[in-house]
Design a protein around this motif. Structure first.
Motif, short mmCIF file in Angstrom:
data_model
loop_
_atom_site.label_atom_id
_atom_site.label_comp_id
_atom_site.label_asym_id
_atom_site.label_seq_id
_atom_site.Cartn_x
_atom_site.Cartn_y
_atom_site.Cartn_z
N TYR A 1 6.29 -10.40 -10.34
CA TYR A 1 6.92 -9.33 -9.58
C TYR A 1 8.05 -8.73 -10.40
O TYR A 1 8.64 -9.42 -11.24
CB TYR A 1 7.44 -9.88 -8.25
N PRO A 2 8.39 -7.46 -10.20
CA PRO A 2 7.88 -6.53 -9.18
C PRO A 2 6.46 -6.03 -9.48
O PRO A 2 5.98 -6.16 -10.60
CB PRO A 2 8.88 -5.37 -9.24
N VAL A 3 5.83 -5.48 -8.46
CA VAL A 3 4.46 -4.99 -8.58
C VAL A 3 4.39 -3.53 -8.19
O VAL A 3 5.32 -3.00 -7.57
CB VAL A 3 3.51 -5.81 -7.69
N ILE A 4 3.29 -2.91 -8.55
CA ILE A 4 3.03 -1.53 -8.15
C ILE A 4 1.76 -1.50 -7.33
O ILE A 4 0.80 -2.22 -7.61
CB ILE A 4 2.93 -0.60 -9.38
N LYS A 5 1.77 -0.69 -6.29
CA LYS A 5 0.64 -0.60 -5.37
C LYS A 5 -0.31 0.50 -5.82
O LYS A 5 0.12 1.59 -6.20
CB LYS A 5 1.16 -0.31 -3.97
N GLN A 6 -1.60 0.20 -5.76
CA GLN A 6 -2.61 1.23 -6.09
C GLN A 6 -3.67 1.24 -5.00
O GLN A 6 -4.25 0.20 -4.67
CB GLN A 6 -3.27 0.92 -7.44
N GLU A 7 -3.90 2.40 -4.43
CA GLU A 7 -4.92 2.55 -3.38
C GLU A 7 -6.09 3.36 -3.93
O GLU A 7 -5.90 4.45 -4.46
CB GLU A 7 -4.33 3.24 -2.15
N ASP A 8 -7.29 2.81 -3.79
CA ASP A 8 -8.51 3.49 -4.25
C ASP A 8 -9.43 3.71 -3.06
O ASP A 8 -9.66 2.80 -2.25
CB ASP A 8 -9.23 2.64 -5.30
N THR A 9 -9.99 4.91 -2.98
CA THR A 9 -10.93 5.24 -1.91
C THR A 9 -12.31 4.75 -2.30
O THR A 9 -12.91 5.24 -3.26
CB THR A 9 -10.94 6.76 -1.64
N ILE A 10 -12.83 3.79 -1.55
CA ILE A 10 -14.17 3.23 -1.82
C ILE A 10 -15.24 4.12 -1.23
O ILE A 10 -16.24 4.45 -1.88
CB ILE A 10 -14.29 1.80 -1.25
N GLU A 11 -15.02 4.53 0.01
CA GLU A 11 -15.97 5.42 0.67
C GLU A 11 -15.19 6.55 1.33
O GLU A 11 -14.42 6.31 2.26
CB GLU A 11 -16.79 4.67 1.72
N PRO A 12 -15.36 7.79 0.85
CA PRO A 12 -14.66 8.92 1.47
C PRO A 12 -15.32 9.30 2.79
O PRO A 12 -16.37 8.78 3.14
CB PRO A 12 -14.83 10.02 0.42
N GLY A 13 -14.73 10.21 3.50
CA GLY A 13 -15.30 10.69 4.75
C GLY A 13 -14.27 10.75 5.83
O GLY A 13 -13.06 10.66 5.59
N GLU A 14 -14.78 10.88 7.06
CA GLU A 14 -13.86 10.98 8.19
C GLU A 14 -13.05 9.71 8.37
O GLU A 14 -11.87 9.74 8.72
CB GLU A 14 -14.65 11.28 9.47
N TYR A 15 -13.68 8.57 8.13
CA TYR A 15 -13.00 7.28 8.20
C TYR A 15 -13.14 6.58 6.85
O TYR A 15 -14.02 5.70 6.67
CB TYR A 15 -13.60 6.42 9.32
N PRO A 16 -12.36 7.01 5.90
CA PRO A 16 -12.53 6.47 4.54
C PRO A 16 -12.16 4.99 4.47
O PRO A 16 -11.31 4.49 5.21
CB PRO A 16 -11.55 7.31 3.71
N ILE A 17 -12.81 4.31 3.55
CA ILE A 17 -12.49 2.91 3.27
C ILE A 17 -11.61 2.88 2.03
O ILE A 17 -12.00 3.38 0.96
CB ILE A 17 -13.77 2.08 3.04
N ILE A 18 -10.42 2.33 2.19
CA ILE A 18 -9.45 2.33 1.09
C ILE A 18 -9.16 0.89 0.66
O ILE A 18 -8.92 0.02 1.50
CB ILE A 18 -8.12 3.01 1.52
#
Length: 388
Positions: A160-177
């Protein structure tokens, strides 16, 4: 100026110094000290209606009256010319200033009393304790705040410290991140050496077929500092949600009140190390003793508190050992707002002391100049030997 006039001015200054000492002692012994300080506390402002101001009017007026009488009666028969008159005017200006600044000495007395109860070193020591314990002191509703408590606020231990990374696995109306965390590393090298190394590394990556773009994506920032290049980049993946030595109390890096003049980043890191050691390296009694110090501190500052160190220690260990448990019952009740206001006021008294309040500066100096001009004109007017 002749010796008699010089001696008279010296005697007058001595009398004024004694009056200043009296006001200093008055301020020292009438100041109620640390426990009486509130957000409205300030060093003495000339208020025109209290005992200090009223006595100031009488003492200043009487002194000037007798000073002028003896000055004109005994020291106004000299045939002074320009140079000596300037010296006399400077002395009169200095005496005018001393005559109307007794309340400033009163404020110095208040300040001396304050620092006799709380030295700057003791004040900073209290701040450091509060900064270490700050994440334990929030109201229970604050612990659900993702802004206040998150993995990116953890400063210690490594990686630590760390950095956060969010990736979209499945886009759409209810995306999976998908959310991932990476440690942060820093490389510093001479710019000339760095350029040569980078060139050779790119050649090797091309030969072995390594994806250079993926490596470049990990770079968070790159900047030149003099003849040095600094690169901050994402390193190893980190999984704080599964880390047994990570709990919610490490997820906040805020300082309760920074120590004046020290680097904020260094203070945050030092507090994070001390906090981690209390939770995971030291014996349970160390945390209990630290909370006892906190309880003593709150009483010293006259802050209302229901804090019981033993119960608070039990709560902290319970939530430390149960990461998935919602923190909604920590027994750390005290008047946090009152403590924050008191420390803010003490900061102003220690580091921004307004011995001469801004609201009266213009009036104050106008009075001094006006009295000085009157004294000087009267001295010339009653001089029996007119200046040629």
């Amino acid at each position: 100026m002749n010796k008699n006039l010089k001696r008279y001015f010296v005697k007058s200054v001595i009398v004024l110094a004694l009056i200043h000492l009296a006001y200093f002692l008055y301020g020292y012994f009438t100041f109620n000290g640390l426990k009486s300080i509130t957000i409205y506390t300030e060093f003495y402002r000339f208020k025109f209606y209290d005992d200090v101001s009223i006595s100031h009017f009488f003492v200043s007026g009487l002194f000037l009256l007798f000073f002028l009488i003896f000055l004109i009666r005994n020291h106004s028969r000299e045939n002074y010319k320009g140079g000596n008159l300037i010296k006399v005017s400077v002395c009169l200006l200095f005496i005018s200033f001393l005559t109307f600044s007794f309340f400033v000495s009163y404020s110095f007395g208040m300040n001396a009393k304050l620092k006799s109860e709380l030295s700057e070193n003791a004040f900073n020591k209290d701040k450091k304790l509060l900064n270490v314990l700050n994440p334990f002191l929030y109201g229970y509703t604050s612990y659900s705040s993702e802004k206040l408590f998150n993995y990116e606020n953890i400063l210690f231990p490594k990686p630590y410290p760390v950095i956060k990374q969010e990736d979209t696995i499945e886009p759409g109306e209810y995306p999976i991140i998908e959310t991932n965390y990476y440690g942060i590393d820093t490389i510093r090298a001479l710019t000339s050496t760095f350029d040569k190394t980078t060139s050779k590394a790119d050649s090797i990556f091309d030969i072995i077929g390594f994806d250079k773009e993926e490596l470049h994506k990990r770079v968070i920032s790159k900047k030149s500092i003099g003849d040095t290049t600094e690169i901050i980049f994402k390193s190893v993946p980190v999984h704080p949600e599964h880390d047994e030595e990570i709990c919610i109390f490490l997820e906040n890096k805020s300082l309760f009140n920074p120590v004046h003049g020290d680097s904020i980043d260094k203070q945050q890191y030092k507090a994070a190390v001390d906090r981690y050691n209390l939770l995971y390296k030291s014996k349970k009694d160390s945390l209990l003793y630290t909370f006892q110090q906190l309880d003593t501190l709150l009483k010293k500052y006259n802050v209302e508190t229901n804090l019981i160190p033993k119960l608070l220690t039990q709560d902290v260990y319970r939530y430390r050992n149960n990461h998935d448990k919602s923190l909604n019952g920590i027994r750390n009740n005290f008047d946090r707002k009152a403590l924050a206001e008191k420390l803010k006021t003490l900061d102003q008294l220690f580091y921004e002391p307004n011995y001469l309040h801004p609201t009266i500066i213009a009036i104050y100096f106008a009075v001094i100049i006006a009295v000085w001009i009157v004294l000087f004109l009267l001295y010339i007017l009653f001089n029996k030997k007119k200046v040629q």
